[in-house]
Design a protein around this motif. Structure first.
Motif, PDB file in Angstrom:
ATOM      1  N   HIS A  99       0.845  -1.200   0.000  1.00 31.90           N
ATOM      2  CA  HIS A  99       0.000   0.000   0.000  1.00 31.90           C
ATOM      3  C   HIS A  99       0.878   1.247   0.000  1.00 31.90           C
ATOM      4  N   LYS A 100       0.432   2.267  -0.680  1.00 37.99           N
ATOM      5  CA  LYS A 100       1.256   3.468  -0.842  1.00 37.99           C
ATOM      6  C   LYS A 100       1.561   4.139   0.493  1.00 37.99           C
ATOM      7  N   ASP A 101       0.609   4.117   1.457  1.00 32.86           N
ATOM      8  CA  ASP A 101       0.875   4.722   2.762  1.00 32.86           C
ATOM      9  C   ASP A 101       1.912   3.923   3.545  1.00 32.86           C
ATOM     10  N   ILE A 102       1.823   2.590   3.448  1.00 33.87           N
ATOM     11  CA  ILE A 102       2.819   1.742   4.126  1.00 33.87           C
ATOM     12  C   ILE A 102       4.203   1.978   3.530  1.00 33.87           C
ATOM     13  N   ALA A 103       4.267   2.042   2.211  1.00 35.54           N
ATOM     14  CA  ALA A 103       5.558   2.265   1.554  1.00 35.54           C
ATOM     15  C   ALA A 103       6.161   3.610   1.964  1.00 35.54           C
ATOM     16  N   LYS A 104       5.346   4.630   2.101  1.00 39.90           N
ATOM     17  CA  LYS A 104       5.849   5.951   2.463  1.00 39.90           C
ATOM     18  C   LYS A 104       6.399   5.974   3.890  1.00 39.90           C
ATOM     19  N   ILE A 105       5.646   5.368   4.829  1.00 41.14           N
ATOM     20  CA  ILE A 105       6.064   5.380   6.235  1.00 41.14           C
ATOM     21  C   ILE A 105       7.314   4.526   6.432  1.00 41.14           C
ATOM     22  N   TRP A 106       7.296   3.346   5.876  1.00 44.83           N
ATOM     23  CA  TRP A 106       8.437   2.440   6.072  1.00 44.83           C
ATOM     24  C   TRP A 106       9.706   2.968   5.392  1.00 44.83           C
ATOM     25  N   SER A 107       9.575   3.590   4.255  1.00 48.19           N
ATOM     26  CA  SER A 107      10.754   4.148   3.580  1.00 48.19           C
ATOM     27  C   SER A 107      11.400   5.238   4.425  1.00 48.19           C
ATOM     28  N   HIS A 108      10.577   6.063   5.060  1.00 37.87           N
ATOM     29  CA  HIS A 108      11.123   7.119   5.927  1.00 37.87           C
ATOM     30  C   HIS A 108      11.852   6.520   7.125  1.00 37.87           C
ATOM     31  N   ILE A 109      11.283   5.475   7.726  1.00 39.07           N
ATOM     32  CA  ILE A 109      11.922   4.853   8.890  1.00 39.07           C
ATOM     33  C   ILE A 109      13.211   4.145   8.477  1.00 39.07           C
ATOM     34  N   LEU A 110      13.207   3.503   7.314  1.00 40.49           N
ATOM     35  CA  LEU A 110      14.404   2.801   6.856  1.00 40.49           C
ATOM     36  C   LEU A 110      15.569   3.747   6.612  1.00 40.49           C
ATOM     37  N   LEU A 111      15.278   4.962   6.189  1.00 41.88           N
ATOM     38  CA  LEU A 111      16.336   5.921   5.880  1.00 41.88           C
ATOM     39  C   LEU A 111      16.724   6.789   7.072  1.00 41.88           C
ATOM     40  N   ASN A 112      15.789   7.047   8.001  1.00 44.26           N
ATOM     41  CA  ASN A 112      16.049   7.979   9.098  1.00 44.26           C
ATOM     42  C   ASN A 112      15.917   7.357  10.481  1.00 44.26           C
TER      43      ASN A 112
END
Length: 337
Positions: free
Chosen positions: A95-108
């Protein structure tokens, strides 16, 4: 291989010829008008079925054709080599919301307060305490430096966070198993849990290897085969160390004494040992500031001393005094120069 290939191609050609003949006869029969007096529902008597033309059912003919084509295609694929297309490295999108949240956590990463809140919320279950990171044995901790001890503490905190992930995933599996949930969802959650458990075990192995490399060889041989439980090197590590020391001591006692060292050699010949008697150094007499050679050591008293000279007269005594005074004057003049 060549004869088998020709036989397959010949059988394929025969089947194709029969199919073409069948198609031509069916087209001819469709063009001719029906001369029968039967009703429209009746079929013409002179119309032949495809199975009658070929002498066998059409389904069997098609099955024979497929069976003939498949081995040929496999053979050609083997000759051409495997599929050069690279393997698939990505799966379907989330899901696009899951991808957005997880990508931010993976990078920061997560904020510290959010992380601590999640760790307190998802604690390991009572019947699976192995989710917690194994503790470091006190015997090993005492032998580590401060830097290595801090490295292990950081790895231990990562393992505890991984245990919280497993606890949250276990709760999701409990809900899925208690309700009427699809088996696909249960399988996905179970696969994710198994992968996380394996990563938890690999982190424990990494901690062990990093610590073992800092210890001496005897301790390495003792603790490398211990099992992981509540502690990183097992709860019975102290007993292993004691037994290892006892075995080493017994082995040293059972060994024969070492051979004596060989005598020193001069060239190709061995020089025999000589009993050297140490003598005290000669005592040097005289003042340190005196010039010239030092005085010799006093001679030992003679066993048979010479007889004393008879007393001399006054004239002889005066001559001796004058001679001694001239000698003293000459000695002082030599010292000046």
């Amino acid at each position: 291989m060549g004869g088998r290939k020709r036989s397959r191609e010949s059988s394929y050609d025969e089947v194709m010829k029969k199919i073409r003949k069948l198609e031509k006869k069916v087209k001819k029969k469709a063009r001719l008008p029906s001369t029968s007096s039967s009703t429209d529902d009746d079929t013409p008597q002179n119309q032949m079925e495809p199975s009658e033309i070929l002498g066998r059912p059409l389904k069997k003919t098609q099955g024979t054709l497929r069976a003939t084509l498949r081995p040929t295609q496999r053979y050609l694929r083997d000759l051409l080599g495997g599929d050069p297309t690279p393997e698939k490295i990505f799966d379907e999108n989330v899901h696009k919301d899951i991808a957005k949240i997880w990508s931010h956590i993976l990078l920061n990463g997560l904020a510290k307060d959010v992380r601590m809140d999640l760790l307190k919320r998802y604690l390991p279950p009572e019947n699976c305490t192995s989710m917690r990171a194994p503790k470091l044995n006190l015997e090993i901790k005492a032998a580590l430096t401060e830097i290595n001890s801090k490295k292990d503490a950081y790895s231990q905190s990562k393992q505890n966070q991984l245990g919280s992930c497993l606890a949250a995933l276990g709760k999701a599996l409990n809900i899925a198993l208690a309700s009427d949930t699809s088996q696909d969802l249960i399988k996905l959650l179970s696969d994710a849990g198994r992968l996380l458990c394996d990563y938890h075990h690999k982190e424990s192995q990494s901690r062990r290897y990093a610590i073992i490399n800092t210890l001496n060889q005897q301790t390495k041989d003792t603790i490398k085969n211990t099992k992981i439980d509540e502690f990183l090197f097992g709860t019975d590590l102290a007993e292993h160390i004691k037994s290892s020391k006892a075995i080493t001591k017994s082995g040293m006692e059972l060994r024969p004494p070492p051979p004596p060292p060989p005598p020193p050699t001069v060239g190709n010949r061995q020089r025999p040992k000589q009993n050297v008697i140490s003598q005290p150094p000669a005592v040097r007499r005289g003042t340190l500031n005196a010039r010239g050679a030092g005085r010799a050591a006093a001679a030992e008293p003679r066993a048979n001393p010479a007889p004393r000279r008879p007393p001399t007269s006054a004239t002889t005594r005066d001559q001796q005094q004058q001679h001694s005074s001239r000698t003293a004057t000459r000695y002082q003049s030599n010292r000046r120069y």
